[in-house]
Design a protein around this motif. Structure first.
Motif, PDB file in Angstrom:
ATOM      1  N   ASN A 393       0.835  -1.207   0.000  1.00 18.33           N
ATOM      2  CA  ASN A 393       0.000   0.000   0.000  1.00 18.33           C
ATOM      3  C   ASN A 393       0.870   1.258   0.000  1.00 18.33           C
ATOM      4  N   LEU A 394       1.335   1.633  -1.164  1.00 20.35           N
ATOM      5  CA  LEU A 394       2.080   2.885  -1.297  1.00 20.35           C
ATOM      6  C   LEU A 394       1.124   4.043  -1.002  1.00 20.35           C
ATOM      7  N   MET A 395       1.527   4.926  -0.099  1.00 20.44           N
ATOM      8  CA  MET A 395       0.671   6.014   0.363  1.00 20.44           C
ATOM      9  C   MET A 395       1.116   7.329  -0.274  1.00 20.44           C
ATOM     10  N   TRP A 396       0.133   8.212  -0.511  1.00 16.34           N
ATOM     11  CA  TRP A 396       0.449   9.516  -1.090  1.00 16.34           C
ATOM     12  C   TRP A 396       0.675  10.555  -0.003  1.00 16.34           C
ATOM     13  N   GLU A 397       1.663  11.409  -0.235  1.00 18.05           N
ATOM     14  CA  GLU A 397       1.945  12.571   0.607  1.00 18.05           C
ATOM     15  C   GLU A 397       2.476  13.643  -0.327  1.00 18.05           C
ATOM     16  N   GLU A 398       2.220  14.924  -0.005  1.00 13.93           N
ATOM     17  CA  GLU A 398       2.640  15.995  -0.915  1.00 13.93           C
ATOM     18  C   GLU A 398       4.149  16.012  -1.151  1.00 13.93           C
ATOM     19  N   GLY A 399       4.921  15.643  -0.140  1.00 11.71           N
ATOM     20  CA  GLY A 399       6.379  15.631  -0.303  1.00 11.71           C
ATOM     21  C   GLY A 399       6.886  14.436  -1.074  1.00 11.71           C
ATOM     22  N   HIS A 506       9.436  14.778   4.747  1.00 13.73           N
ATOM     23  CA  HIS A 506      10.272  14.554   3.569  1.00 13.73           C
ATOM     24  C   HIS A 506       9.748  15.371   2.390  1.00 13.73           C
ATOM     25  N   GLY A 507      10.684  15.941   1.661  1.00 21.75           N
ATOM     26  CA  GLY A 507      10.339  16.863   0.580  1.00 21.75           C
ATOM     27  C   GLY A 507      10.469  18.318   0.973  1.00 21.75           C
ATOM     28  N   SER A 508      10.672  18.600   2.271  1.00 19.16           N
ATOM     29  CA  SER A 508      10.843  19.986   2.722  1.00 19.16           C
ATOM     30  C   SER A 508      12.119  20.579   2.135  1.00 19.16           C
ATOM     31  N   ALA A 509      12.074  21.879   1.845  1.00 22.35           N
ATOM     32  CA  ALA A 509      13.262  22.576   1.349  1.00 22.35           C
ATOM     33  C   ALA A 509      14.001  23.292   2.474  1.00 22.35           C
ATOM     34  N   PHE A 529       7.885  23.862   1.477  1.00 22.25           N
ATOM     35  CA  PHE A 529       8.237  22.964   0.382  1.00 22.25           C
ATOM     36  C   PHE A 529       8.541  23.778  -0.876  1.00 22.25           C
ATOM     37  N   PRO A 530       9.401  23.245  -1.768  1.00 28.96           N
ATOM     38  CA  PRO A 530       9.760  23.974  -2.993  1.00 28.96           C
ATOM     39  C   PRO A 530       8.711  23.758  -4.086  1.00 28.96           C
ATOM     40  N   LYS A 531       7.690  24.595  -4.087  1.00 30.34           N
ATOM     41  CA  LYS A 531       6.588  24.464  -5.046  1.00 30.34           C
ATOM     42  C   LYS A 531       6.554  25.585  -6.072  1.00 30.34           C
ATOM     43  N   GLU A 532       7.329  26.651  -5.853  1.00 30.37           N
ATOM     44  CA  GLU A 532       7.253  27.826  -6.716  1.00 30.37           C
ATOM     45  C   GLU A 532       8.640  28.220  -7.207  1.00 30.37           C
ATOM     46  N   SER A 533       8.692  28.762  -8.418  1.00 29.00           N
ATOM     47  CA  SER A 533       9.934  29.298  -8.966  1.00 29.00           C
ATOM     48  C   SER A 533      10.203  30.683  -8.373  1.00 29.00           C
ATOM     49  N   PRO A 534      11.453  31.135  -8.399  1.00 38.50           N
ATOM     50  CA  PRO A 534      11.726  32.511  -7.951  1.00 38.50           C
ATOM     51  C   PRO A 534      11.036  33.524  -8.857  1.00 38.50           C
ATOM     52  N   VAL A 535      10.702  34.659  -8.298  1.00 34.55           N
ATOM     53  CA  VAL A 535      10.049  35.733  -9.049  1.00 34.55           C
ATOM     54  C   VAL A 535      10.747  37.045  -8.737  1.00 34.55           C
ATOM     55  N   ASP A 548       3.597  25.873   2.745  1.00 31.49           N
ATOM     56  CA  ASP A 548       2.940  24.660   3.262  1.00 31.49           C
ATOM     57  C   ASP A 548       3.836  23.865   4.190  1.00 31.49           C
ATOM     58  N   GLY A 549       4.525  24.566   5.096  1.00 32.01           N
ATOM     59  CA  GLY A 549       5.317  23.877   6.102  1.00 32.01           C
ATOM     60  C   GLY A 549       4.455  23.354   7.235  1.00 32.01           C
ATOM     61  N   SER A 550       5.029  23.222   8.412  1.00 29.82           N
ATOM     62  CA  SER A 550       4.287  22.737   9.576  1.00 29.82           C
ATOM     63  C   SER A 550       3.248  23.772  10.010  1.00 29.82           C
ATOM     64  N   VAL A 551       2.327  23.334  10.870  1.00 38.13           N
ATOM     65  CA  VAL A 551       1.288  24.244  11.365  1.00 38.13           C
ATOM     66  C   VAL A 551       1.930  25.362  12.173  1.00 38.13           C
ATOM     67  N   CYS A 552       1.481  26.586  11.925  1.00 42.00           N
ATOM     68  CA  CYS A 552       2.024  27.756  12.611  1.00 42.00           C
ATOM     69  C   CYS A 552       1.642  27.700  14.091  1.00 42.00           C
ATOM     70  N   PRO A 553       2.588  27.814  15.015  1.00 39.64           N
ATOM     71  CA  PRO A 553       2.271  27.650  16.438  1.00 39.64           C
ATOM     72  C   PRO A 553       1.337  28.710  16.991  1.00 39.64           C
ATOM     73  N   GLU A 554       1.381  29.949  16.455  1.00 42.00           N
ATOM     74  CA  GLU A 554       0.522  31.010  17.001  1.00 42.00           C
ATOM     75  C   GLU A 554      -0.780  31.177  16.228  1.00 42.00           C
ATOM     76  N   ASN A 555      -0.942  30.420  15.144  1.00 42.10           N
ATOM     77  CA  ASN A 555      -2.176  30.487  14.361  1.00 42.10           C
ATOM     78  C   ASN A 555      -2.377  29.137  13.682  1.00 42.10           C
ATOM     79  N   SER A 556      -3.189  28.284  14.284  1.00 40.92           N
ATOM     80  CA  SER A 556      -3.354  26.916  13.785  1.00 40.92           C
ATOM     81  C   SER A 556      -4.032  26.858  12.422  1.00 40.92           C
ATOM     82  N   ASN A 557      -4.580  27.980  11.945  1.00 43.24           N
ATOM     83  CA  ASN A 557      -5.201  28.004  10.629  1.00 43.24           C
ATOM     84  C   ASN A 557      -4.231  28.414   9.520  1.00 43.24           C
ATOM     85  N   LYS A 558      -2.941  28.540   9.861  1.00 38.35           N
ATOM     86  CA  LYS A 558      -1.945  28.881   8.857  1.00 38.35           C
ATOM     87  C   LYS A 558      -0.792  27.890   8.927  1.00 38.35           C
ATOM     88  N   LEU A 559      -0.133  27.704   7.793  1.00 36.07           N
ATOM     89  CA  LEU A 559       1.066  26.879   7.733  1.00 36.07           C
ATOM     90  C   LEU A 559       2.286  27.779   7.612  1.00 36.07           C
TER      91      LEU A 559
END
Length: 739
Positions: A393-399, A506-509, A529-535, A548-559
């Motif tokens: 059962n290979l599982m999917w994860e964004e990373g 895994h997959g974090s930059a 994570f590395p999802k965007e090119s430089p601008v 889209d890193g870990s959950v923000c400690p002071e605001n659980s509704n943001k990453l």
């Protein structure tokens, strides 16, 4: 910083290339777009070193091509062609320089006319330039299928150079601990086209979290996320239905995206500007669906609904992928890309942790000849301890996908041992092998960088390739920024190179961690994570963002996310520095020469390059001291002499000579910090044969600290150029740039 020191000289030897001014005809390779008044620049598609070669085995044909300059190699023994067809070892010039350029209704077409194909019919090659923000500017044209005797050929060339500047916004949202990501719906080379009624009714042209792609029949305003195309008998009008500004949001339990501040609303006095609202509906089975217009034009508030798997939370997608996974395969539910690791099922693998502990394991199977219990997927060989039973059962994860082997032998706390084997698409050139990241009596974590899970890698350059950060990518080790007892492990545009003990997702930059008194990594937090090119932002700063890193400690509704800005700092690729943390975002500054562009310098005889305002100098005198004159030959054994520091004595004032022909005196010294290149430009050389123009050349010193003085290498010579008619000499030279 550039003072020459004989002891240091051999540490700073570099590669030196000699080039001439690129013979690009701005009349047709810099194109003015008349509707919204901006310019396309295709000049960088010219390659002075070699022609583009397109092989078509099914047609038994090869095409050699250049867009903005004539072919480097002759075609059928003649100069002046941009496209050459090779079939059955016979060459035909099917496109002469210069081409005709047509731009109409957003369509850019280069039309080449060649030699006779049939009596009274000449070859024509039509190259359509197509915007593709993900293609970069190093792509090749694609040939449409054509018959053996067809005289009119069509090509499509996808390139970011055919795009106008894009407007983007963060396409993620977090709500009540659930995370949503609409970025898989963003299009980079075409738009969504939504009918509003019958075939003659206006159409909505739409993109998601990204401005509409400007192309044929999509002449929307610069920042439009949605626009209305209204075709009448007399003209085609485009109405802005809202600009790209805000991120998606949750309202009344529904995932929505709004584009606001469109054109003036002429239908009522309630809403000053036209806007668009897209409401997304989660549907796990809805792949490759298109949005649907449901009304609102009468009130200037356009309403669109969209059933799509991308509207489902990441958590629900993970559960759904586990249910629907195949035998060692799993689909990315956001893109429908299939991860397939079945090729790894044919053999067993071993990995050794830092403490010398060896594990033998299989991928979606049990390894053979172990002393562990039947069905064991990972066996600790020393004591024959099962670290988990295998499953397929290979599982999917964004990373990246992962395997979870559970129900191993009992550990000390009475729980069953288990193993996570996580796969990631790392930097090009990274080691392809499993690595033990963490081990304790009950848990084992293995990370494996493998191309088998590479769906796509982020382009590490801005759309126009004006800023290219590829040289900062790490394939071994990571950048480490230390702030007191905290460490930030960083890679550029790629996931972190796996490091034992560092167990960010895994997959974090970028990963934030602390060191325990025993120098073990603890409290690891993913910062994106590395999802965007430089601008390049509105302040003309180069910015690279990880999201889209870990959950923000002071605001659980943001990453947590991370922003890197790259100010210019000459003569150094630089190093990241943490500036501050605010609003769940870590902000770094990375001063580097890669964003500096080029500056003019001065030449001081006999052999020193000086840059006045930085007070730097580069002394090339050893090029002259060790050997007076260097020689190179072309394929026809024509010999060229090079003397950078004494040309006035050896070649009538020219640094480069061929026979009695001099290739010019020094006119410009340019230091291109972004590419670590010094350019010496020579002009006003001997007169070209049958021409009023003169020979010119250019020498490029390319930094390479591992190469000695070396010798020059001839790369490119052109003896006939439409509209230029001058000799262009290109050489490659191995020597030094002194720091």
């Amino acid at each position: 910083m550039y003072k020459l020191n004989i002891l240091l000289f051999f540490y700073y030897f570099a590669t030196v290339a000699v080039f001439a001014d690129l013979p690009v005809n701005d009349n047709f390779c810099v194109i003015h777009e008349p509707v919204w008044n901006f310019f396309y620049h295709f000049t960088s598609l010219a390659n002075p070193a070699k022609d583009i070669v397109l092989n078509y085995d099914y047609l038994n044909e090869t095409i050699r091509l250049q867009l903005c300059i004539p072919l480097k190699e002759k075609c059928n023994g003649k100069d002046g062609y941009g496209i050459c067809l090779v079939k059955n070892k016979e060459e035909k010039g099917i496109g002469k320089m210069p081409p005709e350029v047509n731009i109409k209704d957003g369509r850019i077409m280069f039309v080449f006319t060649g030699d006779d194909c049939r009596p009274e019919t000449k070859y024509t090659v039509n190259i359509l330039m197509k915007c593709d923000h993900e293609a970069g500017n190093n792509s090749y044209p694609e040939l449409f299928n054509h018959g053996l005797e067809q005289c009119n050929l069509y090509m499509v060339w996808k390139s970011s150079l055919a795009c106008r500047p894009a407007t983007k916004t963060d396409c993620t949202v977090t709500d009540n601990g659930l995370h949503y990501d609409l970025s898989p719906l963003t299009r980079y080379s075409q738009n969504y086209v939504i009918p509003t009624g019958n075939k003659t009714s206006p159409k909505i042209i739409l993109n998601i979290c990204h401005s509409v792609i400007f192309e044929y029949n999509a002449l929307c305003q610069m920042h439009s996320g949605a626009c209305l195309q209204n075709v009448t008998s007399s003209k085609t009008e485009y109405v802005n239905l809202g600009d790209v500004k805000d991120s998606p949001f949750i309202e009344d339990g529904k995932l929505k995206l709004q584009y606001q501040e469109g054109d003036i609303c002429k239908l009522n006095n309630i809403i000053p500007h036209i806007g668009t609202t897209i409401s997304f509906i989660c549907d796990f089975e809805a792949m490759d669906t298109i949005p649907e217009y449901v009304g609102g034009s009468e009130s200037c508030d356009y309403q669109i609904i969209w059933k799509t798997a991308a509207a489902c939370s990441v958590e629900s997608l993970r559960k759904h992928s586990a249910i629907t996974a195949g035998k060692c395969t799993v689909n990315n539910p956001l893109t429908n890309f299939t991860y397939n690791l079945q090729s790894l099922m044919d053999k067993d693998f071993r990995t050794i942790a830092k403490n010398g502990t060896e594990y033998k394991f299989g991928i979606c199977k049990a390894p053979v000849n172990t002393g562990c219990t039947s069905g064991t997927g990972v066996c600790l060989t020393k004591n024959n301890i099962s670290m988990g039973k295998f499953n397929t059962n290979l599982m999917w994860e964004e990373g990246g996908p992962y395997l979870n082997y559970t129900d191993g032998d009992l550990c000390e706390n009475g729980q069953r041992r288990y193993t996570i084997i996580a796969f990631l698409c790392g930097a090009e050139g990274s080691v392809d092998e499993p690595l033990v990241m963490e081990q304790n009596p009950c848990q084992l974590i293995i990370h494996w960088n493998t191309n088998l899970v590479c769906e796509k890698r982020v382009e590490c350059a801005t759309d126009d390739d004006e800023v290219n950060l590829n040289s900062l990518i790490k394939s071994t080790g990571n950048y480490i920024v230390k702030v007191n007892k905290t460490e930030f492990h960083i890679n550029v545009c790629r996931p972190l190179v796996p490091v034992p003990g560092l167990t960010c997702a895994h997959g974090s930059a970028i990963c934030k961690t602390s060191l325990s008194p025993d120098n073990e990594y603890i409290n690891e937090v993913s910062l994106g994570f590395p999802k965007e090119s430089p601008v390049v932002n509105k302040n003309h700063e180069t910015v690279l963002r990880y999201i889209d890193g870990s959950v923000c400690p002071e605001n659980s509704n943001k990453l947590i996310s991370s922003n890197f800005t790259f100010p210019c700092q000459y003569n150094d690729k630089g190093f990241p520095e943490l500036k501050k943390y605010e609003d769940c975002t870590y902000i770094f500054e990375w001063k580097t020469s890669l964003t500096c562009g080029a500056v003019m310098e001065n030449w001081t005889p006999p052999c020193t390059i000086k840059e006045q305002w930085l007070s730097h100098e580069c002394n090339l005198s050893l090029l002259h001291k060790n050997k007076k004159v260097y020689y190179v030959k072309n394929k026809q054994d024509k010999e060229y002499s090079i003397n950078i520091c004494g040309g006035e004595k050896f070649c009538n004032g020219s640094a480069v000579c061929q026979g009695n022909n001099g290739y010019g005196s020094l006119t410009n010294v340019i230091f291109d910090y972004g590419r670590d290149v010094i350019k010496l430009k020579y002009s006003n050389g001997s007169k070209c044969v049958d021409s009023k123009t003169s020979y010119t050349s250019e020498v490029r010193f390319i930094c390479n600290q591992s190469i000695g003085i070396g010798a020059p290498e001839l790369l490119w010579v052109s003896t006939h150029l439409i509209s230029y008619n001058k000799l262009i000499l290109t050489l490659k030279y191995n020597t030094v740039k002194n720091h």
